[in-house]
Design a protein around this motif. Structure first.
Motif, PDB file in Angstrom:
ATOM      1  N   SER A   1       0.840  -1.189   0.000  1.00  0.00           N
ATOM      2  CA  SER A   1       0.000   0.000   0.000  1.00  0.00           C
ATOM      3  C   SER A   1       0.875   1.239   0.000  1.00  0.00           C
ATOM      4  N   GLY A   2       0.522   2.197  -0.843  1.00  0.00           N
ATOM      5  CA  GLY A   2       1.244   3.465  -0.872  1.00  0.00           C
ATOM      6  C   GLY A   2       0.875   4.380   0.272  1.00  0.00           C
ATOM      7  N   LEU A   3      -0.031   3.937   1.139  1.00  0.00           N
ATOM      8  CA  LEU A   3      -0.483   4.751   2.273  1.00  0.00           C
ATOM      9  C   LEU A   3       0.105   4.281   3.599  1.00  0.00           C
ATOM     10  N   GLY A   4       0.901   3.205   3.577  1.00  0.00           N
ATOM     11  CA  GLY A   4       1.517   2.751   4.820  1.00  0.00           C
ATOM     12  C   GLY A   4       1.726   1.255   4.856  1.00  0.00           C
ATOM     13  N   LYS A   5       1.581   0.677   6.053  1.00  0.00           N
ATOM     14  CA  LYS A   5       1.807  -0.749   6.249  1.00  0.00           C
ATOM     15  C   LYS A   5       0.566  -1.571   5.911  1.00  0.00           C
ATOM     16  N   ILE A   6       0.813  -2.816   5.558  1.00  0.00           N
ATOM     17  CA  ILE A   6      -0.267  -3.781   5.400  1.00  0.00           C
ATOM     18  C   ILE A   6      -0.654  -4.284   6.794  1.00  0.00           C
ATOM     19  N   ARG A   7      -1.935  -4.227   7.099  1.00  0.00           N
ATOM     20  CA  ARG A   7      -2.426  -4.698   8.390  1.00  0.00           C
ATOM     21  C   ARG A   7      -2.864  -6.162   8.324  1.00  0.00           C
ATOM     22  N   ARG A   8      -3.498  -6.538   7.218  1.00  0.00           N
ATOM     23  CA  ARG A   8      -4.067  -7.884   7.138  1.00  0.00           C
ATOM     24  C   ARG A   8      -4.264  -8.271   5.678  1.00  0.00           C
TER      25      ARG A   8
ATOM     26  N   ARG B   1      -7.297 -10.457  -0.538  1.00  0.00           N
ATOM     27  CA  ARG B   1      -7.847  -9.128  -0.252  1.00  0.00           C
ATOM     28  C   ARG B   1      -7.033  -8.504   0.877  1.00  0.00           C
ATOM     29  N   ALA B   2      -6.421  -7.355   0.604  1.00  0.00           N
ATOM     30  CA  ALA B   2      -5.536  -6.710   1.576  1.00  0.00           C
ATOM     31  C   ALA B   2      -6.227  -5.537   2.258  1.00  0.00           C
ATOM     32  N   VAL B   3      -5.808  -5.284   3.503  1.00  0.00           N
ATOM     33  CA  VAL B   3      -6.264  -4.138   4.287  1.00  0.00           C
ATOM     34  C   VAL B   3      -5.017  -3.438   4.804  1.00  0.00           C
ATOM     35  N   ASP B   4      -4.932  -2.106   4.652  1.00  0.00           N
ATOM     36  CA  ASP B   4      -3.745  -1.403   5.145  1.00  0.00           C
ATOM     37  C   ASP B   4      -4.030  -0.722   6.486  1.00  0.00           C
ATOM     38  N   GLU B   5      -3.003  -0.060   7.026  1.00  0.00           N
ATOM     39  CA  GLU B   5      -3.118   0.501   8.364  1.00  0.00           C
ATOM     40  C   GLU B   5      -4.067   1.687   8.447  1.00  0.00           C
ATOM     41  N   THR B   6      -4.470   2.245   7.316  1.00  0.00           N
ATOM     42  CA  THR B   6      -5.473   3.311   7.330  1.00  0.00           C
ATOM     43  C   THR B   6      -6.888   2.753   7.391  1.00  0.00           C
ATOM     44  N   GLY B   7      -7.017   1.426   7.252  1.00  0.00           N
ATOM     45  CA  GLY B   7      -8.321   0.795   7.218  1.00  0.00           C
ATOM     46  C   GLY B   7      -8.860   0.599   5.821  1.00  0.00           C
ATOM     47  N   ALA B   8      -8.125   1.062   4.798  1.00  0.00           N
ATOM     48  CA  ALA B   8      -8.565   0.900   3.416  1.00  0.00           C
ATOM     49  C   ALA B   8      -8.548  -0.577   3.037  1.00  0.00           C
ATOM     50  N   VAL B   9      -9.610  -1.013   2.336  1.00  0.00           N
ATOM     51  CA  VAL B   9      -9.763  -2.410   1.927  1.00  0.00           C
ATOM     52  C   VAL B   9      -9.644  -2.502   0.414  1.00  0.00           C
ATOM     53  N   GLN B  10      -8.894  -3.469  -0.058  1.00  0.00           N
ATOM     54  CA  GLN B  10      -8.755  -3.671  -1.504  1.00  0.00           C
ATOM     55  C   GLN B  10     -10.123  -3.922  -2.127  1.00  0.00           C
TER      56      GLN B  10
END
Length: 425
Positions: free
Chosen positions: A328-335, A379-388
């Motif tokens: 993710s260009g917005l930070g870390k991958i959370r899940r 399906r990835a989720v980043d640390e901002t909460g954004a979902v693919q």
């Protein structure tokens, strides 16, 4: 190992055979013992023969290493623009790689007018425009500056664009999703150079220009320049290669790849975006209402299963590792979640450590394939909460046309015989 322990490790957590991620979170995979995760089974031990390569000394050392001749098939796929010299792309073969770092020789390329042959002793970087003190930097002088090192991805805005066509392309994962790579980048924080020049108040943009024949130019927000932008000098520990911007390039972590201008020669501080050819006629997203999204820079949360994928057939029912990359260009991958039934149910995958900001994360999940049809998705989720998002949601917004910034979910269909194909699910 007790039966209870084995059942605990091989717990089914989603439809069509997906197993709990604990197998990859601890020593679970090793604890399975005789339960091999792959379809291939070990054979009974026999005395080892003495092979030819043990019967005589090998070759002497070389000044610069090369891959084994037996890995000659691990190459980029190269494509050019018809009748345009020097314009084209080369794709990183992610389906043949593992880990998160892309070797320099397999890093993707996108060129608009070929690779210039630059003499570093003559190359200069000019900082000018709305600055109190215009400056010129030689390569040798930049090599003396304090540097930072980060492991971060670079992705072309056109990566995965083929999946917005009307029909799914039947090509290897590395051709569909190969305009992305991840490296250890080392360079000078651009904020240091800007502070030396002194930006005049009221100027919030920087024009970056490259030294290729196309004079590739992009407008960059000053806020990004002052945040984490660098003048990159090294990639994976060695000096940049010519195709990746030697002797120096701009690197903007998380932003679309075209903005990380290679062969950087000029930075001009200005009040507003310059609206160059490469940010108006290219790298914009045409919407269904006739309008266009422009200056959309961060590459949003995304993932792709690299194995199994098109061209990597399964060899019969059994236990397999499903693995891929998330970023993710917005930070870390959370899940990262994986589905084996076309998105009807999902299981959380294990993430390889360390999980870094704006970097590839490797995910893994064990799958017990029963030999029947399946559709694998991630399906990835980043640390901002954004979902693919799904491909369908992107198409509803933009239509079925070649667009940039496609971060839609990739689906791979597994046929009963083990063949893998690209499908729109």
């Amino acid at each position: 190992m007790t039966k209870t322990t084995t059942e605990h490790l091989l717990e089914h957590v989603a439809g069509n055979g997906l197993l709990h991620r604990r197998l990859f979170l601890t020593q679970g995979a090793a604890a399975v013992g005789g339960l091999t995760l792959l379809a291939a089974q070990p054979v009974a031990a026999e005395p080892l023969a003495i092979p030819p390569w043990m019967q005589a000394p090998g070759t002497h050392m070389s000044a610069y290493g090369a891959p084994s001749k037996h890995e000659a098939g691990v190459q980029r796929v190269v494509g050019g623009t018809p009748n345009v010299q020097g314009s084209g792309v080369s794709f990183t073969p992610h389906h043949l790689l593992h880990g998160t770092i892309t070797p320099n020789s397999l890093h993707f390329e996108r060129h608009h007018s070929g690779v210039p042959d630059i003499d570093p002793a003559q190359h200069k970087l000019l900082l000018h425009g709305a600055v109190r003190r215009p400056l010129t930097f030689s390569v040798e002088s930049l090599l003396r500056y304090p540097t930072v090192t980060r492991i971060q991805f670079l992705e072309c805005a056109g990566n995965s664009g083929q999946n917005l066509n009307a029909q799914p392309p039947q090509a290897p994962c590395g051709v569909i999703h190969g305009l992305m790579s991840c490296s250890e980048w080392t360079g000078v924080p651009l904020s240091i150079l800007m502070q030396e020049g002194g930006v005049e108040p009221g100027n919030n943009w920087v024009l970056a220009e490259g030294a290729d024949a196309a004079a590739m130019s992009r407008s960059v927000p000053l806020a990004k320049i002052m945040d984490d932008a660098i003048v990159a000098l090294y990639q994976n520990g060695e000096r940049l290669r010519p195709e990746n911007g030697y002797p120096l390039r701009l690197f903007l972590p998380g932003f679309e790849g075209n903005m990380s201008v290679k062969w950087l020669r000029r930075l001009k501080v200005v009040k507003a975006p310059v609206m160059t050819r490469d940010e108006t006629s290219h790298y914009t997203d045409v919407l269904l209402n006739g309008k266009a999204l422009i200056l959309t820079y961060p590459m949003e949360v995304k993932s792709v299963i690299t194995s199994p994928s098109t061209g990597l057939a399964l060899e019969g029912p059994g236990l397999y590792e499903v693995t891929g990359l998330a970023w993710s260009g917005l930070g870390k991958i959370r899940r990262v979640e994986v589905s084996a039934d076309g998105g009807m149910s999902w299981a959380e995958a294990a993430l390889g450590e360390p999980v870094l900001s704006k970097s590839f994360a490797r995910f893994r999940l064990a799958w017990q394939w029963d030999g029947g049809p399946a559709v694998l998705m991630s399906r990835a989720v980043d640390e901002t909460g954004a979902v693919q998002p799904t491909r369908a949601s992107l198409v509803a917004e933009r239509g079925e046309r070649p667009n940039y910034h496609n971060n839609g979910i990739q689906a791979w269909a597994i046929a009963q015989g083990g063949e893998v194909s690209n499908v729109f699910a």
